[in-house]
Design an enzyme around this catalytic site. Structure first.
Site, PDB file in Angstrom:
ATOM      1  N   ASN A  49      -2.563   7.633   7.651  1.00 30.12           N
ATOM      2  CA  ASN A  49      -1.816   6.770   8.576  1.00 30.12           C
ATOM      3  C   ASN A  49      -2.753   5.916   9.421  1.00 30.12           C
ATOM      4  O   ASN A  49      -2.390   4.820   9.836  1.00 30.12           O
ATOM      5  CB  ASN A  49      -0.895   7.594   9.473  1.00 30.12           C
ATOM      6  CG  ASN A  49       0.298   8.136   8.718  1.00 30.12           C
ATOM      7  OD1 ASN A  49       0.591   7.717   7.609  1.00 30.12           O
ATOM      8  ND2 ASN A  49       0.976   9.090   9.324  1.00 30.12           N
ATOM      9  N   ASP A  96      -3.807  -1.220   2.604  1.00 26.18           N
ATOM     10  CA  ASP A  96      -2.460  -0.804   2.209  1.00 26.18           C
ATOM     11  C   ASP A  96      -2.473  -0.181   0.812  1.00 26.18           C
ATOM     12  O   ASP A  96      -1.706   0.741   0.537  1.00 26.18           O
ATOM     13  CB  ASP A  96      -1.505  -1.999   2.251  1.00 26.18           C
ATOM     14  CG  ASP A  96      -0.068  -1.593   2.002  1.00 26.18           C
ATOM     15  OD1 ASP A  96       0.393  -0.610   2.620  1.00 26.18           O
ATOM     16  OD2 ASP A  96       0.609  -2.251   1.190  1.00 26.18           O
ATOM     17  N   ASP A  99      -4.253   3.524   1.284  1.00 26.19           N
ATOM     18  CA  ASP A  99      -3.787   4.549   2.222  1.00 26.19           C
ATOM     19  C   ASP A  99      -3.131   5.722   1.489  1.00 26.19           C
ATOM     20  O   ASP A  99      -3.333   6.887   1.845  1.00 26.19           O
ATOM     21  CB  ASP A  99      -2.883   3.977   3.315  1.00 26.19           C
ATOM     22  CG  ASP A  99      -1.684   3.213   2.792  1.00 26.19           C
ATOM     23  OD1 ASP A  99      -1.459   3.175   1.565  1.00 26.19           O
ATOM     24  OD2 ASP A  99      -0.966   2.639   3.628  1.00 26.19           O
ATOM     25  N   ARG A 104      -3.488  11.354  -0.725  1.00 25.68           N
ATOM     26  CA  ARG A 104      -3.596  12.305  -1.838  1.00 25.68           C
ATOM     27  C   ARG A 104      -4.983  12.953  -1.862  1.00 25.68           C
ATOM     28  O   ARG A 104      -5.109  14.150  -2.148  1.00 25.68           O
ATOM     29  CB  ARG A 104      -3.297  11.609  -3.164  1.00 25.68           C
ATOM     30  CG  ARG A 104      -1.819  11.259  -3.318  1.00 25.68           C
ATOM     31  CD  ARG A 104      -1.495  10.673  -4.667  1.00 25.68           C
ATOM     32  NE  ARG A 104      -2.091   9.367  -4.906  1.00 25.68           N
ATOM     33  CZ  ARG A 104      -1.604   8.217  -4.445  1.00 25.68           C
ATOM     34  NH1 ARG A 104      -0.510   8.216  -3.705  1.00 25.68           N
ATOM     35  NH2 ARG A 104      -2.209   7.077  -4.715  1.00 25.68           N
ATOM     36  N   ASP A 117       3.971   3.920   6.420  1.00 25.51           N
ATOM     37  CA  ASP A 117       3.356   2.873   5.605  1.00 25.51           C
ATOM     38  C   ASP A 117       4.350   1.747   5.329  1.00 25.51           C
ATOM     39  O   ASP A 117       4.055   0.573   5.564  1.00 25.51           O
ATOM     40  CB  ASP A 117       2.841   3.473   4.299  1.00 25.51           C
ATOM     41  CG  ASP A 117       2.253   2.431   3.363  1.00 25.51           C
ATOM     42  OD1 ASP A 117       1.635   1.461   3.843  1.00 25.51           O
ATOM     43  OD2 ASP A 117       2.406   2.582   2.144  1.00 25.51           O
ATOM     44  N   HIS A 118       5.519   2.090   4.862  1.00 25.34           N
ATOM     45  CA  HIS A 118       6.504   1.063   4.528  1.00 25.34           C
ATOM     46  C   HIS A 118       7.068   0.394   5.776  1.00 25.34           C
ATOM     47  O   HIS A 118       7.450  -0.777   5.732  1.00 25.34           O
ATOM     48  CB  HIS A 118       7.612   1.655   3.660  1.00 25.34           C
ATOM     49  CG  HIS A 118       7.156   1.981   2.276  1.00 25.34           C
ATOM     50  ND1 HIS A 118       8.007   2.135   1.224  1.00 25.34           N
ATOM     51  CD2 HIS A 118       5.916   2.175   1.768  1.00 25.34           C
ATOM     52  CE1 HIS A 118       7.323   2.414   0.129  1.00 25.34           C
ATOM     53  NE2 HIS A 118       6.050   2.446   0.446  1.00 25.34           N
ATOM     54  N   ASP A 121       4.487  -2.138   6.584  1.00 23.45           N
ATOM     55  CA  ASP A 121       4.614  -3.215   5.592  1.00 23.45           C
ATOM     56  C   ASP A 121       5.779  -4.138   5.928  1.00 23.45           C
ATOM     57  O   ASP A 121       5.670  -5.356   5.795  1.00 23.45           O
ATOM     58  CB  ASP A 121       4.822  -2.644   4.190  1.00 23.45           C
ATOM     59  CG  ASP A 121       3.613  -1.903   3.657  1.00 23.45           C
ATOM     60  OD1 ASP A 121       2.512  -2.067   4.208  1.00 23.45           O
ATOM     61  OD2 ASP A 121       3.779  -1.146   2.675  1.00 23.45           O
TER      62      ASP A 121
END
Length: 176
Positions: A49, A96, A99, A104, A117-118, A121
């Protein structure tokens, strides 16, 4: 105060798994190795994040420059400002893209991280279109409104598709 996520929906968070199909030719053949190397510069203790936030902050920096040099989206900026815009958009796109790899890599991938994240975005896409309007000297016109509207429509239609199919699909030319 009511909880942000009602208790009866919390078990769904544990069941959720992010799935994406990326058929973008540029992502696969050009940028994939770059992204795999780029993610290695972030230390393992850095949260994904934070990568998302740092990338998004570059667009905020570009927007500050935009407000200083071309608040009306029409004035011509010094040449270095256009290079700064390009650098900020490139860094945002790169961060982006990595991330999720960072999440992972560190074992911290989560539905709330994807939401963050979204969410970033969704805010950034309109700001990038305003930067594009400035570069094209569109000004405060209906062309700028249309540009932002269609970019947001594309973003939200992809989001709705993911919501209903449970898979984020990026086509051959949807870009990285």
């Amino acid at each position: 105060m009511a909880p942000y996520i009602p208790q009866n929906y919390l078990p769904n968070l544990k069941k959720y798994k992010y799935q994406a199909i990326d058929k973008s030719l540029i992502s696969k053949y050009v940028l994939a190795s770059y992204w795999n190397h780029l993610v290695q510069i972030f230390p393992l203790w850095m949260a994904a994040n934070m990568v998302t936030l740092l990338g998004s902050l570059h667009i905020i920096v570009a927007m500050v420059l935009n407000q200083v040099y071309a608040a009306n989206l029409y004035d011509e900026c010094p040449r270095w400002v256009y290079f700064a815009y390009a650098a900020c958009v490139w860094i945002y796109g790169s961060f982006d893209a990595v991330d999720g790899k960072q999440a992972r890599r560190t074992g911290t991938a989560s539905p709330l991280g994807e939401l963050f994240d979204h969410g970033c975005d969704s805010l950034v896409v309109s700001l990038i279109m305003l930067l594009y309007a400035t570069v094209c000297q569109l000004g405060e016109t209906w062309w700028t409104v249309a540009l932002v509207f269609f970019a947001l429509t594309n973003f939200y239609m992809s989001t709705m598709e993911e919501y209903h199919t449970h898979i984020l699909f990026l086509g051959y030319f949807s870009g990285p």
